[in-house]
Write a protein that holds these residues in place. Structure first.
Motif, PDB file in Angstrom:
ATOM      1  N   LEU A  54      -5.949  -3.991 -52.875  1.00 13.99           N
ATOM      2  CA  LEU A  54      -6.228  -3.979 -51.208  1.00 13.99           C
ATOM      3  C   LEU A  54      -5.147  -3.775 -50.499  1.00 13.99           C
ATOM      4  N   VAL A  55      -5.124  -2.800 -49.598  1.00 12.05           N
ATOM      5  CA  VAL A  55      -3.867  -2.563 -48.603  1.00 12.05           C
ATOM      6  C   VAL A  55      -4.291  -2.703 -47.396  1.00 12.05           C
ATOM      7  N   SER A  56      -3.999  -3.625 -46.296  1.00 13.39           N
ATOM      8  CA  SER A  56      -4.523  -3.908 -45.282  1.00 13.39           C
ATOM      9  C   SER A  56      -4.171  -2.994 -43.900  1.00 13.39           C
ATOM     10  N   HIS A  57      -2.811  -2.815 -44.181  1.00 12.28           N
ATOM     11  CA  HIS A  57      -2.294  -1.504 -42.926  1.00 12.28           C
ATOM     12  C   HIS A  57      -1.146  -1.171 -43.730  1.00 12.28           C
ATOM     13  N   LEU A  58      -0.380  -0.064 -42.992  1.00 17.48           N
ATOM     14  CA  LEU A  58       0.505   0.558 -43.309  1.00 17.48           C
ATOM     15  C   LEU A  58       2.038   0.356 -43.158  1.00 17.48           C
ATOM     16  N   HIS A  59       2.337  -0.974 -42.610  1.00 13.78           N
ATOM     17  CA  HIS A  59       3.756  -1.413 -42.384  1.00 13.78           C
ATOM     18  C   HIS A  59       4.233  -1.609 -43.683  1.00 13.78           C
ATOM     19  N   ALA A  60       5.327  -1.298 -43.912  1.00 11.08           N
ATOM     20  CA  ALA A  60       6.065  -1.231 -45.147  1.00 11.08           C
ATOM     21  C   ALA A  60       6.046  -2.480 -46.122  1.00 11.08           C
ATOM     22  N   ASP A  61       5.825  -3.796 -45.342  1.00 14.26           N
ATOM     23  CA  ASP A  61       5.853  -4.861 -46.166  1.00 14.26           C
ATOM     24  C   ASP A  61       4.264  -5.507 -46.657  1.00 14.26           C
ATOM     25  N   HIS A  62       3.548  -4.147 -46.355  1.00 12.08           N
ATOM     26  CA  HIS A  62       1.987  -4.600 -46.866  1.00 12.08           C
ATOM     27  C   HIS A  62       1.671  -3.105 -47.718  1.00 12.08           C
ATOM     28  N   LEU A  63       2.096  -2.152 -47.209  1.00  9.95           N
ATOM     29  CA  LEU A  63       2.081  -0.905 -47.922  1.00  9.95           C
ATOM     30  C   LEU A  63       3.286  -0.464 -48.545  1.00  9.95           C
ATOM     31  N   HIS A  64       3.542  -0.917 -49.750  1.00 11.48           N
ATOM     32  CA  HIS A  64       4.843  -0.804 -50.243  1.00 11.48           C
ATOM     33  C   HIS A  64       4.703  -0.034 -51.659  1.00 11.48           C
ATOM     34  N   VAL A  65       5.122   1.345 -51.498  1.00 10.81           N
ATOM     35  CA  VAL A  65       4.832   2.431 -52.428  1.00 10.81           C
ATOM     36  C   VAL A  65       5.556   2.177 -53.757  1.00 10.81           C
ATOM     37  N   PRO A  66       6.839   1.668 -53.822  1.00 10.49           N
ATOM     38  CA  PRO A  66       7.460   1.115 -55.072  1.00 10.49           C
ATOM     39  C   PRO A  66       6.529   0.122 -55.726  1.00 10.49           C
ATOM     40  N   SER A  67       6.075  -0.848 -55.049  1.00 12.25           N
ATOM     41  CA  SER A  67       5.266  -2.014 -55.728  1.00 12.25           C
ATOM     42  C   SER A  67       3.902  -1.286 -56.236  1.00 12.25           C
ATOM     43  N   LEU A  68       3.315  -0.337 -55.267  1.00 13.67           N
ATOM     44  CA  LEU A  68       2.073   0.075 -55.927  1.00 13.67           C
ATOM     45  C   LEU A  68       2.246   0.831 -57.059  1.00 13.67           C
ATOM     46  N   ALA A  69       3.355   1.433 -57.345  1.00 11.07           N
ATOM     47  CA  ALA A  69       3.607   2.662 -58.357  1.00 11.07           C
ATOM     48  C   ALA A  69       3.629   1.655 -59.793  1.00 11.07           C
ATOM     49  N   ARG A  70       3.854   0.144 -59.749  1.00  6.86           N
ATOM     50  CA  ARG A  70       3.765  -0.680 -60.946  1.00  6.86           C
ATOM     51  C   ARG A  70       2.220  -0.850 -61.343  1.00  6.86           C
ATOM     52  N   LEU A  71       1.090  -0.515 -60.410  1.00  9.44           N
ATOM     53  CA  LEU A  71       0.081  -0.824 -61.089  1.00  9.44           C
ATOM     54  C   LEU A  71      -0.470   0.339 -62.072  1.00  9.44           C
ATOM     55  N   ALA A  72      -1.240  -0.261 -63.027  1.00  3.56           N
ATOM     56  CA  ALA A  72      -1.703   0.485 -64.126  1.00  3.56           C
ATOM     57  C   ALA A  72      -2.377   1.372 -63.919  1.00  3.56           C
ATOM     58  N   PRO A  73      -2.312   2.685 -64.511  1.00  7.24           N
ATOM     59  CA  PRO A  73      -3.131   4.069 -64.402  1.00  7.24           C
ATOM     60  C   PRO A  73      -4.548   3.495 -64.616  1.00  7.24           C
ATOM     61  N   GLY A  74      -5.296   4.281 -63.523  1.00  9.49           N
ATOM     62  CA  GLY A  74      -6.860   3.792 -63.368  1.00  9.49           C
ATOM     63  C   GLY A  74      -7.072   2.783 -62.421  1.00  9.49           C
ATOM     64  N   THR A  75      -6.240   2.123 -61.957  1.00  4.87           N
ATOM     65  CA  THR A  75      -6.269   1.053 -60.888  1.00  4.87           C
ATOM     66  C   THR A  75      -7.059   1.547 -59.802  1.00  4.87           C
ATOM     67  N   LEU A  90       2.102   7.802 -50.929  1.00  7.21           N
ATOM     68  CA  LEU A  90       0.960   7.620 -51.576  1.00  7.21           C
ATOM     69  C   LEU A  90       0.353   9.052 -52.468  1.00  7.21           C
ATOM     70  N   LEU A  91       0.551  10.078 -52.119  1.00  7.85           N
ATOM     71  CA  LEU A  91       0.161  11.256 -52.720  1.00  7.85           C
ATOM     72  C   LEU A  91       0.809  11.477 -54.253  1.00  7.85           C
ATOM     73  N   ARG A  92       1.825  10.547 -54.370  1.00 12.49           N
ATOM     74  CA  ARG A  92       2.707  10.964 -55.686  1.00 12.49           C
ATOM     75  C   ARG A  92       2.091   9.828 -56.722  1.00 12.49           C
ATOM     76  N   LEU A  93       1.079   8.842 -56.185  1.00 17.59           N
ATOM     77  CA  LEU A  93       0.598   7.903 -57.229  1.00 17.59           C
ATOM     78  C   LEU A  93      -0.703   8.530 -57.745  1.00 17.59           C
ATOM     79  N   THR A  94      -0.500   9.413 -58.676  1.00 16.04           N
ATOM     80  CA  THR A  94      -1.536  10.329 -59.196  1.00 16.04           C
ATOM     81  C   THR A  94      -2.370   9.511 -60.165  1.00 16.04           C
ATOM     82  N   GLN A  95      -1.684   8.647 -60.745  1.00 17.86           N
ATOM     83  CA  GLN A  95      -2.344   7.537 -61.650  1.00 17.86           C
ATOM     84  C   GLN A  95      -3.449   6.725 -61.030  1.00 17.86           C
ATOM     85  N   LEU A  96      -3.523   6.369 -59.930  1.00 16.15           N
ATOM     86  CA  LEU A  96      -4.297   5.439 -59.096  1.00 16.15           C
ATOM     87  C   LEU A  96      -5.478   6.196 -58.567  1.00 16.15           C
ATOM     88  N   ARG A  97      -6.697   5.584 -58.432  1.00 16.05           N
ATOM     89  CA  ARG A  97      -7.954   5.922 -58.058  1.00 16.05           C
ATOM     90  C   ARG A  97      -7.849   5.502 -56.418  1.00 16.05           C
TER      91      ARG A  97
END
Length: 257
Positions: A54-75, A90-97
């Motif tokens: 869950l991402v609450s808002h777009l500030h970089a300390d809450h929506l951190h793309v490199p951290s989201l990239a660590r999530l497993a495919p299909g998350t 976010l558009l590069r995180l094609t492994q995530l739903r």
């Protein structure tokens, strides 16, 4: 079945309920711009394991793309409406739903019902620019009803919008010495607790990241919010049990309906 909550630091928590693993505002970095992680080791690799984030808002300390990239495919990943437009990474995180949500939207994941609720906070990616994405909180309902507030200020409709609760994960500080409108400090978080009236609360969003050099100048502003919240909560909401966790610590809670 009890719910288990682990605080990894800042606004990042793992919530396990109904055999579903929920991760809030994933931030695993040692450093983010002028901020450095000053307490607690970065979360272990297993902290990135989740069924839904869950991402609450777009500030970089809450929506951190490199951290989201660590999530497993299909998350599954829930982000505020308009996030993909505002944060092209976010558009590069094609492994995530990825699903964009706004207040009132409900998402089912396994045995959980996740409802996006309003927050009073500046939801923009940058400090200037148009408001295109709302700041959100989330209510996760399974064996327990758990509210993750993200970043928010107090507002009159808070208890009505959030509804009955078992557990509240509330921000009580920040990464700087002064919190303006749209934030909860320890005292305002205790007032929110009195309005929400859950059975239990866990303070988050404090004592983790701090501007370079600031920990030597105003260390009390960094360390104190958790203890201050416990003290204020005892006065404002004596019926609520507060669990002040250390980084990486967990608590198991039974739902009280």
């Amino acid at each position: 079945m009890p719910v288990e909550i682990t605080w990894w630091g800042h606004a990042t928590c793992t919530l396990e309920d109904s055999n579903v693993r929920v991760l809030t505002d994933p931030l695993f970095a040692r450093r983010l711009a002028h901020l450095r992680r000053r307490r607690g080791a970065p979360p272990p690799a297993d902290a990135a394991r989740a069924d839904v984030a869950l991402v609450s808002h777009l500030h970089a300390d809450h929506l951190h793309v490199p951290s989201l990239a660590r999530l497993a495919p299909g998350t599954r990943l829930l982000v505020p409406r308009g996030a993909s437009r505002a944060v092209p990474g976010l558009l590069r995180l094609t492994q995530l739903r990825v699903s964009e949500v706004e207040p009132g939207d409900v998402t089912s994941v396994g045995g959980l019902r996740i409802r996006a609720v309003p927050a009073r906070h500046d939801g923009r990616r940058l400090p200037v620019g148009p408001h295109r994405s709302p700041a959100l909180g989330y209510v996760v309902e399974g064996e327990a009803r758990t509210y993750f507030a993200g970043d928010t200020g107090l507002f009159d409709e808070m208890a009505e919008e959030v509804g009955p609760l078992d557990v509240a994960l509330l921000p009580v500080g920040g990464w700087g010495p002064f919190l303006g409108e749209g934030h909860l400090d320890a005292g305002r978080a205790a007032e929110a607790l009195a309005r929400l009236a859950p059975g239990s609360a866990v303070p988050v969003h404090y004592g983790t990241y701090w501007p370079i050099g600031m920990d030597a100048v105003r260390p009390h502003e960094f360390h104190a919010p958790g203890e201050e919240f416990v003290r204020h909560a005892a006065r404002c909401a004596p019926g609520v049990t507060v669990h002040r966790l250390g980084h990486g610590e967990s608590v198991r809670l039974e739902a009280v309906r």
